[in-house]
Write a protein that holds these residues in place. Structure first.
Motif, PDB file in Angstrom:
ATOM      1  N   GLY A 364     -29.062 -22.091   1.474  1.00 36.68           N
ATOM      2  CA  GLY A 364     -28.008 -21.165   1.089  1.00 36.68           C
ATOM      3  C   GLY A 364     -26.700 -21.900   0.902  1.00 36.68           C
ATOM      4  O   GLY A 364     -26.425 -22.883   1.606  1.00 36.68           O
ATOM      5  N   ILE A 365     -25.886 -21.459  -0.066  1.00 34.00           N
ATOM      6  CA  ILE A 365     -24.590 -22.083  -0.348  1.00 34.00           C
ATOM      7  C   ILE A 365     -23.557 -20.978  -0.521  1.00 34.00           C
ATOM      8  O   ILE A 365     -23.786 -20.019  -1.253  1.00 34.00           O
ATOM      9  CB  ILE A 365     -24.630 -22.938  -1.630  1.00 34.00           C
ATOM     10  CG1 ILE A 365     -25.754 -23.984  -1.559  1.00 34.00           C
ATOM     11  CG2 ILE A 365     -23.282 -23.625  -1.856  1.00 34.00           C
ATOM     12  CD1 ILE A 365     -25.944 -24.762  -2.851  1.00 34.00           C
ATOM     13  N   ILE A 366     -22.420 -21.121   0.156  1.00 36.57           N
ATOM     14  CA  ILE A 366     -21.293 -20.205   0.009  1.00 36.57           C
ATOM     15  C   ILE A 366     -20.082 -20.993  -0.474  1.00 36.57           C
ATOM     16  O   ILE A 366     -19.705 -21.996   0.147  1.00 36.57           O
ATOM     17  CB  ILE A 366     -20.958 -19.501   1.341  1.00 36.57           C
ATOM     18  CG1 ILE A 366     -22.101 -18.593   1.776  1.00 36.57           C
ATOM     19  CG2 ILE A 366     -19.658 -18.717   1.223  1.00 36.57           C
ATOM     20  CD1 ILE A 366     -22.339 -17.402   0.870  1.00 36.57           C
ATOM     21  N   VAL A 367     -19.459 -20.550  -1.579  1.00 39.70           N
ATOM     22  CA  VAL A 367     -18.258 -21.200  -2.099  1.00 39.70           C
ATOM     23  C   VAL A 367     -17.040 -20.433  -1.595  1.00 39.70           C
ATOM     24  O   VAL A 367     -16.994 -19.204  -1.662  1.00 39.70           O
ATOM     25  CB  VAL A 367     -18.276 -21.235  -3.636  1.00 39.70           C
ATOM     26  CG1 VAL A 367     -16.995 -21.863  -4.172  1.00 39.70           C
ATOM     27  CG2 VAL A 367     -19.491 -22.013  -4.133  1.00 39.70           C
ATOM     28  N   ARG A 368     -16.055 -21.156  -1.081  1.00 35.02           N
ATOM     29  CA  ARG A 368     -14.852 -20.545  -0.522  1.00 35.02           C
ATOM     30  C   ARG A 368     -13.735 -20.484  -1.572  1.00 35.02           C
ATOM     31  O   ARG A 368     -13.878 -20.980  -2.690  1.00 35.02           O
ATOM     32  CB  ARG A 368     -14.415 -21.336   0.718  1.00 35.02           C
ATOM     33  CG  ARG A 368     -15.531 -21.471   1.754  1.00 35.02           C
ATOM     34  CD  ARG A 368     -15.085 -22.242   2.956  1.00 35.02           C
ATOM     35  NE  ARG A 368     -14.172 -21.446   3.758  1.00 35.02           N
ATOM     36  CZ  ARG A 368     -13.383 -21.969   4.709  1.00 35.02           C
ATOM     37  NH1 ARG A 368     -13.368 -23.283   4.927  1.00 35.02           N
ATOM     38  NH2 ARG A 368     -12.587 -21.180   5.408  1.00 35.02           N
ATOM     39  N   ASP A 369     -12.612 -19.882  -1.200  1.00 33.21           N
ATOM     40  CA  ASP A 369     -11.529 -19.627  -2.153  1.00 33.21           C
ATOM     41  C   ASP A 369     -10.971 -20.900  -2.776  1.00 33.21           C
ATOM     42  O   ASP A 369     -10.538 -20.895  -3.932  1.00 33.21           O
ATOM     43  CB  ASP A 369     -10.392 -18.859  -1.469  1.00 33.21           C
ATOM     44  CG  ASP A 369     -10.786 -17.431  -1.111  1.00 33.21           C
ATOM     45  OD1 ASP A 369     -11.835 -16.967  -1.611  1.00 33.21           O
ATOM     46  OD2 ASP A 369     -10.055 -16.784  -0.334  1.00 33.21           O
ATOM     47  N   ASP A 370     -10.952 -21.987  -2.027  1.00 33.49           N
ATOM     48  CA  ASP A 370     -10.406 -23.244  -2.538  1.00 33.49           C
ATOM     49  C   ASP A 370     -11.471 -24.121  -3.193  1.00 33.49           C
ATOM     50  O   ASP A 370     -11.237 -25.306  -3.450  1.00 33.49           O
ATOM     51  CB  ASP A 370      -9.700 -24.017  -1.415  1.00 33.49           C
ATOM     52  CG  ASP A 370     -10.652 -24.378  -0.272  1.00 33.49           C
ATOM     53  OD1 ASP A 370     -11.844 -23.982  -0.328  1.00 33.49           O
ATOM     54  OD2 ASP A 370     -10.207 -25.037   0.682  1.00 33.49           O
ATOM     55  N   ASN A 371     -12.659 -23.548  -3.439  1.00 30.88           N
ATOM     56  CA  ASN A 371     -13.801 -24.228  -4.051  1.00 30.88           C
ATOM     57  C   ASN A 371     -14.472 -25.233  -3.130  1.00 30.88           C
ATOM     58  O   ASN A 371     -15.384 -25.949  -3.561  1.00 30.88           O
ATOM     59  CB  ASN A 371     -13.430 -24.912  -5.376  1.00 30.88           C
ATOM     60  CG  ASN A 371     -13.346 -23.918  -6.515  1.00 30.88           C
ATOM     61  OD1 ASN A 371     -14.209 -23.064  -6.662  1.00 30.88           O
ATOM     62  ND2 ASN A 371     -12.281 -24.006  -7.299  1.00 30.88           N
ATOM     63  N   SER A 372     -14.038 -25.324  -1.874  1.00 32.45           N
ATOM     64  CA  SER A 372     -14.871 -26.006  -0.896  1.00 32.45           C
ATOM     65  C   SER A 372     -16.084 -25.121  -0.648  1.00 32.45           C
ATOM     66  O   SER A 372     -16.092 -23.946  -1.026  1.00 32.45           O
ATOM     67  CB  SER A 372     -14.095 -26.252   0.404  1.00 32.45           C
ATOM     68  OG  SER A 372     -13.763 -25.016   1.026  1.00 32.45           O
TER      69      SER A 372
END
Length: 442
Positions: A364-372
């Motif tokens: 699973g992959i989650i992208v955060r607001d700053d693209n980290s």
């Protein structure tokens, strides 16, 4: 940097009172400065506990899974989210942060149940109220924006067998939905997976059918309208007779389907798409192949198939167990990856992705607001028990953590907010099994 979670017992009001009883009599007798300083030092060390904290229960098995809140860990269990006893085989998150789980729980006898955004059992969702259907086999779960729940598997509904049904937001059978049925193909072993509800309400899934006696295998991608009728099938995304290379061939199923911000679908798996695209393809909203996306790589030596996808600012993160990728048309040298690659909008590999040092492949992959981004993994055969890994926007690893026992079977990673993520699965710690937990991410 790799950090194991540590556990620190909390000191409650009772412990605080014991400290006062131990030190203040000495102060009254001797009133010495050194004793005063010792008492103040110890009180300040333990004074972070609230006065109304419950006293520790000596009968309760410790430690529970989690870390010491307030440490410098970039990832930590959220102490405000209760550890939910049970097991999650399949799960999906609603827009309001609630999670529907298909598994087991000590809080209910039902196989499908809902957890509130704060981790409590949601009694407003009760599948036990409706006796018109029951589950024979579980395959996958998805949720609509209005709270309705899509289930894939094998069901008996009013005496008839079917493969996909829909429940209302309260957990009863939704009779306005036409059940999808593939069980009439009795000569095939059929698996439906990768359920996904699109932004327009359509339902997408992958379907694998295999007949061992005829050596026939078909893998397809289907779309249903919101009422359950068939909207489209992806023409060409099929696996045909195993020894016939004139059509689509592969030995594995489709692994993941996501919808991109432009409405198109991204699909990955151990299959060839349209006899020339391997492993990763982009599909238009009508089910046709997007020819502008051309993934030309093949996995060297068949070491593994892509397992998960995520969109990162127009690029595609692909997680899988890759030892190397080899270009068949552009180069004959190996470009090494361990478990993560990033694709440009045209399907080429983005070689600016940071060097990958985490040995576990993501599920699973989650992208955060700053693209980290954050990846979820299970324990690896080499003994690496990394579960959560953090990367900066260019893929350089920042930190990795173990969050459970090595025999845990983690399933999904969901984003409630930029700094709160949910993990579901069989989260093991000592003799306990938890279906869901929440992580704080700094």
């Amino acid at each position: 940097m790799k950090n194991d979670f540590t556990l620190t017992p909390h000191v409650g009001a009772k412990g605080f009172g014991v400290l006062l009883n131990l030190f203040f009599p000495s102060l009254l007798k001797r009133r010495s400065l050194s004793t005063l300083m010792t008492a103040l030092t110890l009180i300040s060390l333990y004074g972070c506990a609230k006065k109304d904290d419950p006293a520790p229960d000596p009968k309760k098995e410790e430690p529970d899974p989690g870390t010491n809140p307030g440490t410098n860990n970039l990832v930590d269990y959220d102490p405000t989210f209760p550890l939910y006893e049970g097991k999650a085989n399949f799960s999906a998150m609603l827009p309001d942060g609630k999670v529907v789980i298909w598994g087991s729980s000590e809080k209910t006898a039902e196989q499908v149940f809902r957890v509130t955004k704060d981790g409590q059992h949601d009694a407003d969702f009760d599948t036990g109220k409706d006796k018109s259907w029951f589950i024979r086999k579980a395959n996958d779960i998805a949720v609509q924006k209005d709270g309705k729940v899509i289930l894939a598997g094998e069901f008996l509904v009013n005496g008839k067998t079917c493969s996909i049904i829909r429940l209302t937001s309260s957990g009863v059978l939704d009779n306005s939905f036409t059940p999808y049925d593939v069980t009439k193909l009795t000569s095939y072993t059929i698996t439906i997976s990768n359920l996904l509800v699109l932004a327009d309400g359509k339902i997408v899934f992958s379907q694998s059918m295999f007949n061992s006696s005829l050596s026939l295998r078909y893998n397809g991608i289907f779309g249903l309208n919101a009422n359950g009728t068939v909207a489209f099938s992806v023409e060409g995304a099929w696996i045909r007779r195993v020894n016939d290379d004139t059509h689509i061939i592969g030995s594995n199923e489709i692994n993941d389907i996501i919808q991109l911000s432009n409405g198109k679908l991204m699909v990955c798996g151990g299959v060839k798409f349209f006899n020339k695209r391997r492993y990763v393809a982009r599909i238009n909203s009508d089910g046709s192949l997007d020819e502008s996306f051309d993934f030309k790589e093949s996995i060297n030596g068949g070491v593994g198939d892509p397992l998960c996808l995520a969109e990162q600012n127009g690029k595609i993160l692909v997680g899988g167990s890759f030892n190397a990728l080899v270009s068949e048309s552009q180069r004959d040298t190996q470009y090494p990856f361990l478990n993560l690659m990033r694709l440009n909008a045209d399907g080429s590999i983005d070689q600016t992705l940071g060097v990958n040092t985490i040995t576990n492949h993501p599920i699973g992959i989650i992208v955060r607001d700053d693209n980290s981004f954050v990846t979820l993994s299970n324990a690896f055969s080499n003994g690496d028990n990394t579960h959560i890994s953090l990367y900066n926007s260019n893929g350089v690893p920042k930190a990795s953590y173990n969050i459970a026992d090595s025999k845990s079977a983690l399933k999904n990673l969901f984003r409630q907010s930029n700094d709160k993520l949910l993990v579901t699965g069989n989260i093991l710690n000592s003799s306990h099994s938890y279906a869901i937990a929440r992580l704080n991410v700094k």
